[in-house]
Design a protein around this motif. Structure first.
Motif, short mmCIF file in Angstrom:
data_model
loop_
_atom_site.label_atom_id
_atom_site.label_comp_id
_atom_site.label_asym_id
_atom_site.label_seq_id
_atom_site.Cartn_x
_atom_site.Cartn_y
_atom_site.Cartn_z
N ASP A 197 0.79 -1.22 0.00
CA ASP A 197 0.00 0.00 0.00
C ASP A 197 0.83 1.28 0.00
O ASP A 197 0.28 2.36 -0.21
N ASN A 198 2.13 1.20 0.26
CA ASN A 198 2.94 2.40 0.42
C ASN A 198 4.42 2.02 0.29
O ASN A 198 4.88 1.09 0.95
N LEU A 199 5.16 2.77 -0.52
CA LEU A 199 6.57 2.46 -0.76
C LEU A 199 7.53 3.33 0.04
O LEU A 199 8.74 3.10 0.00
N TRP A 200 7.01 4.30 0.78
CA TRP A 200 7.88 5.32 1.37
C TRP A 200 7.81 5.32 2.89
O TRP A 200 6.75 5.21 3.49
N LEU A 201 8.97 5.50 3.52
CA LEU A 201 9.05 5.64 4.97
C LEU A 201 9.03 7.12 5.36
O LEU A 201 8.33 7.52 6.29
N ASP A 202 9.78 7.92 4.67
CA ASP A 202 9.83 9.37 4.84
C ASP A 202 9.98 9.98 3.46
O ASP A 202 10.19 9.25 2.47
N ARG A 203 9.88 11.29 3.38
CA ARG A 203 10.06 11.95 2.09
C ARG A 203 11.43 11.60 1.51
O ARG A 203 12.47 11.83 2.15
N GLY A 204 11.43 10.98 0.35
CA GLY A 204 12.67 10.61 -0.32
C GLY A 204 13.34 9.36 0.19
O GLY A 204 14.41 9.00 -0.29
N VAL A 205 12.72 8.69 1.17
CA VAL A 205 13.31 7.49 1.76
C VAL A 205 12.42 6.29 1.47
O VAL A 205 11.30 6.20 2.00
N LEU A 206 12.89 5.39 0.63
CA LEU A 206 12.11 4.19 0.33
C LEU A 206 12.04 3.29 1.56
O LEU A 206 13.02 3.12 2.29
N ALA A 207 10.86 2.70 1.77
CA ALA A 207 10.63 1.86 2.94
C ALA A 207 10.97 0.41 2.66
O ALA A 207 11.05 -0.03 1.50
N THR A 208 11.17 -0.33 3.73
CA THR A 208 11.11 -1.79 3.71
C THR A 208 9.91 -2.20 4.55
O THR A 208 9.37 -1.39 5.34
N ASN A 209 9.49 -3.43 4.40
CA ASN A 209 8.38 -3.90 5.23
C ASN A 209 8.72 -3.82 6.72
O ASN A 209 7.91 -3.37 7.53
#
Length: 297
Positions: free
Chosen positions: A251-263
Motif C-alpha cells: 500500500d505504500n513504498l515510502w518511509l519518509d520523504r525521499g526514503v524508500l521503505a522496507t516492510n
C-alpha cells in the motif's frame, strides 16, 4: 483508543510496484523473507500475494503460494499467514467506445473453487474475502465480486476452518458483510479490514472512517488502513477509532520523504507510533486467541 493493537503487514500486493522500489519482494524466497522480517519487527499477521518471479506481475499460481508458506513455516517464525483470495476477480474493459472485447492482458476471472485452491491446500489461518465490486483506481479495471460468488467463497472458507478477513472498500460492502454474518456464513468474531483512500472507494477522511466503524457487525474485530503517504498517519487514526492497523509495501513504498521503505521499517514505525500513544502491540499468540483462529496446517 484501542489499548492493544495488532499489526498486519501486507508485504507485496498485486500492483505494478516492483519496478518502483528494489525493496518490493517478487520471488517466493523474497516474499517469505519479507514475512519473517515483518514478524521480527512486530507484525502479528503477514498478508501475502505472490508474483511471477520472471515478470514481477501478480499471480495466483499454487506452487508459488506453496513455496512461500513452506519457507515461512520452516523458518520457525511465529507469524499468522493471511493469504489473499482476491485474485481471479479482475476485469479490464476495452477503452473508450469499445468496452468489448475485454482486455486479455489484465482480465482474470475464475470461479470460487479455483480462487480458493491455494487456501484449500495450504490451510492458512486467515484468507481474504473482498466483499464487493468496484471501479478500482484509474482506467478500465473493475474489481469484480458478485454476491453469489462471495457467498460460495464464504461457505467454502468456513468449511475449511479458515478465518476470512472481510475486505471492505466502501459502505455498501459493509451491508454485504452484515448480510453474511446474519446468514451464518461467517463465524464470530467477524474480522473486517477497512480499506480507505483507494480510488474510487471510500475516502480516508475521519468522518468516512467513523461512518464505516459505526456500521460494523456487533463484536467485529477490525483494522483500517490508507495508502501512500497516509499509511502511517492511519496507524494512529485506526487505533484512536478503536481498531487495529495495517502497513506494508502493498500500500505504500515510502518511509519518509525521499526514503524508500522496507516492510520491516514500516512495521517498526507503526509499533513506535502505537507505543508512543500509550498502546501496546499484540503478538501472534494473543491475536490467535482474540480471533479464535484454528492451528495452522
Amino acid at each position: 483508543m484501542n489499548p492493544s493493537v495488532f499489526i498486519t503487514c501486507a508485504v507485496t500486493g498485486a500492483g505494478d510496484t516492483a519496478g518502483r522500489s528494489p525493496h518490493v519482494p517478487v520471488s517466493p524466497k523474497q516474499i517469505a523473507a519479507a514475512c519473517v522480517e515483518a514478524a521480527r519487527a512486530g507484525a502479528a499477521i503477514a498478508h501475502v500475494h505472490v508474483r511471477d518471479p520472471e515478470t514481477g506481475r501478480a499471480s495466483r499460481a499454487l506452487p508459488l503460494y506453496r513455496e512461500v508458506v513452506e519457507r515461512v513455516r520452516d523458518s520457525g517464525t511465529d507469524v499468522i499467514l493471511n493469504l489473499t483470495a482476491g485474485m481471479g476477480g479482475d476485469v479490464v474493459f476495452g477503452a473508450g467506445e469499445h468496452p468489448l472485447p475485454l482486455d486479455p492482458a489484465g482480465t482474470d476471472m475464475a470461479g470460487p473453487t479455483e480462487r480458493l485452491a491455494h487456501v484449500a491446500e495450504l490451510r492458512p489461518e486467515i484468507c481474504t474475502l473482498d466483499c464487493g465490486t468496484m471501479n478500482f483506481a484509474l482506467g478500465d479495471y473493475v474489481m469484480t465480486n458478485t454476491p453469489a460468488t462471495l457467498r460460495t467463497m464464504a461457505q467454502q472458507v468456513k468449511s475449511l476452518g479458515v478465518r476470512p478477513e472481510l475486505e471492505v472498500f466502501d459502505s455498501g460492502h459493509l451491508v454485504f458483510v452484515n448480510d453474511l454474518v446474519r446468514e451464518g456464513l461467517i463465524d464470530g468474531p467477524a474480522m473486517v479490514q477497512l480499506c480507505l483512500g483507494i480510488p474510487y472507494g471510500a475516502p480516508d477522511d475521519p468522518l468516512t472512517l467513523m461512518s464505516l466503524v459505526h456500521r460494523l457487525p456487533p463484536g467485529a474485530v477490525w483494522s483500517a488502513f490508507s495508502i501512500g503517504r497516509r499509511q502511517l498517519p492511519y496507524v494512529a487514526m485506526a487505533a484512536i477509532a478503536g481498531g487495529n492497523v495495517r502497513v506494508g509495501l502493498e500500500d505504500n513504498l515510502w518511509l519518509d520523504r525521499g526514503v524508500l521503505a522496507t516492510n520491516g521499517a514500516l512495521v517498526e514505525r507503526a509499533a513506535t507510533i502505537l507505543t508512543a500513544m500509550g498502546g501496546s502491540v499484540m503478538g501472534p499468540a494473543a491475536v490467535r486467541e482474540k480471533l479464535k483462529l484454528r492451528s495452522p496446517a
